[in-house]
Design a protein around this motif. Structure first.
Motif, PDB file in Angstrom:
ATOM      1  N   ASP A   1      -4.521  14.254  -7.372  1.00  0.00           N
ATOM      2  CA  ASP A   1      -3.298  13.599  -7.806  1.00  0.00           C
ATOM      3  C   ASP A   1      -2.459  13.220  -6.600  1.00  0.00           C
ATOM      4  O   ASP A   1      -2.649  13.742  -5.503  1.00  0.00           O
ATOM      5  CB  ASP A   1      -2.508  14.506  -8.772  1.00  0.00           C
ATOM      6  N   ALA A   2      -1.539  12.319  -6.818  1.00  0.00           N
ATOM      7  CA  ALA A   2      -0.606  11.886  -5.778  1.00  0.00           C
ATOM      8  C   ALA A   2       0.737  11.618  -6.434  1.00  0.00           C
ATOM      9  O   ALA A   2       0.807  10.959  -7.475  1.00  0.00           O
ATOM     10  CB  ALA A   2      -1.126  10.627  -5.087  1.00  0.00           C
ATOM     11  N   SER A   3       1.789  12.146  -5.856  1.00  0.00           N
ATOM     12  CA  SER A   3       3.130  11.988  -6.418  1.00  0.00           C
ATOM     13  C   SER A   3       3.952  11.024  -5.562  1.00  0.00           C
ATOM     14  O   SER A   3       3.873  11.054  -4.332  1.00  0.00           O
ATOM     15  CB  SER A   3       3.843  13.343  -6.501  1.00  0.00           C
ATOM     16  N   ARG A   4       4.731  10.196  -6.211  1.00  0.00           N
ATOM     17  CA  ARG A   4       5.628   9.265  -5.529  1.00  0.00           C
ATOM     18  C   ARG A   4       6.988   9.291  -6.223  1.00  0.00           C
ATOM     19  O   ARG A   4       7.067   9.322  -7.455  1.00  0.00           O
ATOM     20  CB  ARG A   4       5.067   7.838  -5.556  1.00  0.00           C
ATOM     21  N   THR A   5       8.051   9.250  -5.433  1.00  0.00           N
ATOM     22  CA  THR A   5       9.401   9.118  -5.964  1.00  0.00           C
ATOM     23  C   THR A   5       9.750   7.641  -6.030  1.00  0.00           C
ATOM     24  O   THR A   5       9.552   6.907  -5.051  1.00  0.00           O
ATOM     25  CB  THR A   5      10.409   9.865  -5.073  1.00  0.00           C
ATOM     26  N   SER A   6      10.256   7.195  -7.163  1.00  0.00           N
ATOM     27  CA  SER A   6      10.489   5.769  -7.339  1.00  0.00           C
ATOM     28  C   SER A   6      11.749   5.544  -8.164  1.00  0.00           C
ATOM     29  O   SER A   6      12.621   6.422  -8.237  1.00  0.00           O
ATOM     30  CB  SER A   6       9.265   5.130  -8.004  1.00  0.00           C
ATOM     31  N   PHE A   7      11.830   4.376  -8.786  1.00  0.00           N
ATOM     32  CA  PHE A   7      12.984   4.006  -9.601  1.00  0.00           C
ATOM     33  C   PHE A   7      12.496   3.403 -10.916  1.00  0.00           C
ATOM     34  O   PHE A   7      11.425   2.788 -10.963  1.00  0.00           O
ATOM     35  CB  PHE A   7      13.864   2.990  -8.865  1.00  0.00           C
ATOM     36  N   ALA A   8      13.276   3.583 -11.960  1.00  0.00           N
ATOM     37  CA  ALA A   8      12.933   2.991 -13.251  1.00  0.00           C
ATOM     38  C   ALA A   8      12.805   1.480 -13.102  1.00  0.00           C
ATOM     39  O   ALA A   8      13.649   0.825 -12.478  1.00  0.00           O
ATOM     40  CB  ALA A   8      13.998   3.342 -14.285  1.00  0.00           C
ATOM     41  N   GLY A   9      11.717   0.931 -13.645  1.00  0.00           N
ATOM     42  CA  GLY A   9      11.462  -0.494 -13.557  1.00  0.00           C
ATOM     43  C   GLY A   9      10.508  -0.889 -12.450  1.00  0.00           C
ATOM     44  O   GLY A   9      10.029  -2.034 -12.421  1.00  0.00           O
ATOM     45  N   HIS A  10      10.234   0.031 -11.518  1.00  0.00           N
ATOM     46  CA  HIS A  10       9.293  -0.289 -10.445  1.00  0.00           C
ATOM     47  C   HIS A  10       7.856  -0.205 -10.956  1.00  0.00           C
ATOM     48  O   HIS A  10       7.539   0.637 -11.807  1.00  0.00           O
ATOM     49  CB  HIS A  10       9.500   0.650  -9.263  1.00  0.00           C
TER      50      HIS A  10
ATOM     51  N   GLY B   1       0.796  -1.219   0.000  1.00  0.00           N
ATOM     52  CA  GLY B   1       0.000   0.000   0.000  1.00  0.00           C
ATOM     53  C   GLY B   1       0.830   1.271   0.000  1.00  0.00           C
ATOM     54  O   GLY B   1       1.802   1.380   0.748  1.00  0.00           O
ATOM     55  N   GLN B   2       0.439   2.233  -0.832  1.00  0.00           N
ATOM     56  CA  GLN B   2       1.108   3.527  -0.929  1.00  0.00           C
ATOM     57  C   GLN B   2       0.132   4.672  -0.640  1.00  0.00           C
ATOM     58  O   GLN B   2       0.345   5.800  -1.078  1.00  0.00           O
ATOM     59  CB  GLN B   2       1.702   3.709  -2.322  1.00  0.00           C
ATOM     60  N   GLY B   3      -0.959   4.367   0.061  1.00  0.00           N
ATOM     61  CA  GLY B   3      -1.921   5.406   0.400  1.00  0.00           C
ATOM     62  C   GLY B   3      -3.042   5.492  -0.617  1.00  0.00           C
ATOM     63  O   GLY B   3      -3.229   4.604  -1.459  1.00  0.00           O
ATOM     64  N   VAL B   4      -3.781   6.588  -0.531  1.00  0.00           N
ATOM     65  CA  VAL B   4      -4.943   6.772  -1.404  1.00  0.00           C
ATOM     66  C   VAL B   4      -4.708   7.957  -2.336  1.00  0.00           C
ATOM     67  O   VAL B   4      -3.902   8.844  -2.062  1.00  0.00           O
ATOM     68  CB  VAL B   4      -6.237   7.000  -0.596  1.00  0.00           C
ATOM     69  N   ILE B   5      -5.435   7.946  -3.433  1.00  0.00           N
ATOM     70  CA  ILE B   5      -5.528   9.098  -4.323  1.00  0.00           C
ATOM     71  C   ILE B   5      -6.937   9.649  -4.149  1.00  0.00           C
ATOM     72  O   ILE B   5      -7.923   8.945  -4.376  1.00  0.00           O
ATOM     73  CB  ILE B   5      -5.282   8.705  -5.796  1.00  0.00           C
TER      74      ILE B   5
END
Length: 430
Positions: free
Chosen positions: A84-93, A75-79
């Motif tokens: 909108d909701a922003s998340r920092t991630s990595f290529a391929g995730h 879980g990464q929370g709700v939108i």
């Protein structure tokens, strides 16, 4: 002080008038995508951490998940609806967005600094509408509104009313009781009560209500159940220093304030946003997207918040939610109204004020006299509003021509020692 004419004509109580649009709802004809059982995150060599913005065009709360290397959802929370909701991630995730058991979107992060992912309605989910359908709660909200022309009676710490002031009332104020004091700032900002650095936006912000731009009301029962006892518990086990508020609107770099961080209580935060969206959509008659809800901010003795306008892209319909206070005297939210009137809005715990903060100057320049004053701020904007940029702007209920007629406009009462300095300068001339 005098009650503004628009309140006298309506008996002192403002209610949203007839809506300007027809409410049309329809299910999307687009089928929802099938869930990909083989979806997995894969970490690739990358030069950075992209920011992914998930933009929902769905008028429902959606759940956001990161899909790990084994295909498990985390879980990464709700939108929020239409937000909108922003998340920092990595290529391929990999990420998945769901409404209940229905998959709406899957996405694998690509190379690149910023990426935008649209989430569209599908299946039985309604397509986004600019308009708000009438609700069974409309009558409830209307009953909870307050008479903006009711008199202020008794000690000010018990007031729940609006007091209207003129230039003469401001002239009678003690400079030492209002604004940022000389020992708290640089000489050019001494006694400052009104910020004048972000005022160019004021004549370009449309109205989102058919009210004077503000409305008092009592808590709904869900708000009371959610916040009242919860705060009394959390002030004993979750209170911490707030930290300096950027922007220079407060003196909390000198007068420290506290907070109970709503972000640490996601269930309370989510329920609060859900309730405030219903209230503010009723007040505006518009569909709204949530942009920010924060607090609980706990002010202490000597706190001051100078009058200012809020962000022009995200804070069109807002609320201050008063949860608790221990005050020696009332501490009003001050509003600089058109046609040279200032409104002091006094709240008691269990009350809130709705306001259009992107054009209506507001603050608490009176220095707080008491030990504790706890409130929450909640902000929304229409989904199609992103600031007064370009030529084809939505105007909603229009832009009045009297915006630049407040006491903060020319000649400009921006400091609490304005009248004292003016008197001194006049004597020097003699």
């Amino acid at each position: 002080g005098p009650v503004p004419a628009e309140l006298r004509q309506r008996g002192g109580k403002m209610r949203p008038l007839a809506l300007l649009a027809v409410w049309v709802w329809r299910s999307s004809s687009r089928p929802c995508p099938e869930r990909t059982t083989s979806l997995r995150s894969q970490t690739r060599r990358s030069s950075g951490s992209p920011t992914v913005e998930f933009v929902s065009e769905v008028d429902e709360e959606l759940e956001l998940f990161w899909v790990d290397e084994q295909g498990r959802e985390v879980g990464q929370g709700v939108i929020q609806p239409l937000s909108d909701a922003s998340r920092t991630s990595f290529a391929g995730h990999a990420f998945r967005v769901r409404f209940g058991d229905t998959t709406l979107r899957e996405y694998v992060v690509e190379e690149g600094r910023r990426q935008k992912v649209r989430i569209e309605a599908c299946g039985e989910l309604s397509e986004a509408s600019k308009s708000r359908a009438p609700s069974v709660r409309d009558a409830e909200f209307a009953r909870l509104t307050h008479d903006l022309g009711a008199p202020c009676v008794g000690p000010s710490k018990t007031w729940s009313c609006v007091r209207y002031l003129t230039m003469d009332d401001l002239a009678a104020r003690s400079p030492e009781e209002y604004g940022i004091q000389p020992n708290e700032t640089t000489p050019d900002r001494a006694y400052l009560t009104v910020d004048d650095t972000y005022v160019a936006q004021i004549p370009r912000i449309p109205r989102v209500t058919l009210s004077p731009g503000y409305q008092k009301m009592s808590f709904t029962q869900p708000l009371r159940d959610l916040l009242s006892d919860w705060y009394l518990q959390r002030r004993n086990d979750s209170l911490k220093r707030h930290g300096t508020i950027p922007g220079g609107y407060t003196n909390n770099d000198v007068v420290e304030i506290d907070k109970v961080n709503l972000d640490e209580f996601p269930a309370v935060h989510r329920a609060l946003v859900r309730e405030m969206r219903q209230i503010l959509e009723w007040w505006t008659g518009l569909k709204l997207r949530h942009t920010s809800t924060f607090g609980v901010r706990v002010y202490r003795r000597g706190s001051a918040l100078i009058n200012h306008v809020d962000r022009m892209d995200t804070h069109l319909a807002s609320a201050v939610i008063q949860i608790y206070q221990d005050a020696d005297r009332g501490w009003p939210l001050e509003l600089y109204l058109p046609n040279r009137t200032v409104a002091e809005v006094y709240l008691q715990p269990g009350e809130l004020v709705l306001y259009e903060g992107a054009w209506l100057r507001h603050g608490r320049p009176m220095r707080f006299q008491g030990t504790e004053f706890a409130n929450v701020f909640s902000h929304f904007a229409p989904p199609d509003w992103h600031g007064p940029r370009g030529d084809d702007l939505p105007l909603y209920y229009g832009i009045p021509t009297d915006r630049a007629t407040t006491l903060a406009d020319d000649p400009g009462v921006l400091t609490s020692d304005y009248f004292r300095r003016r008197t001194t300068d006049h004597r020097d001339e003699l």
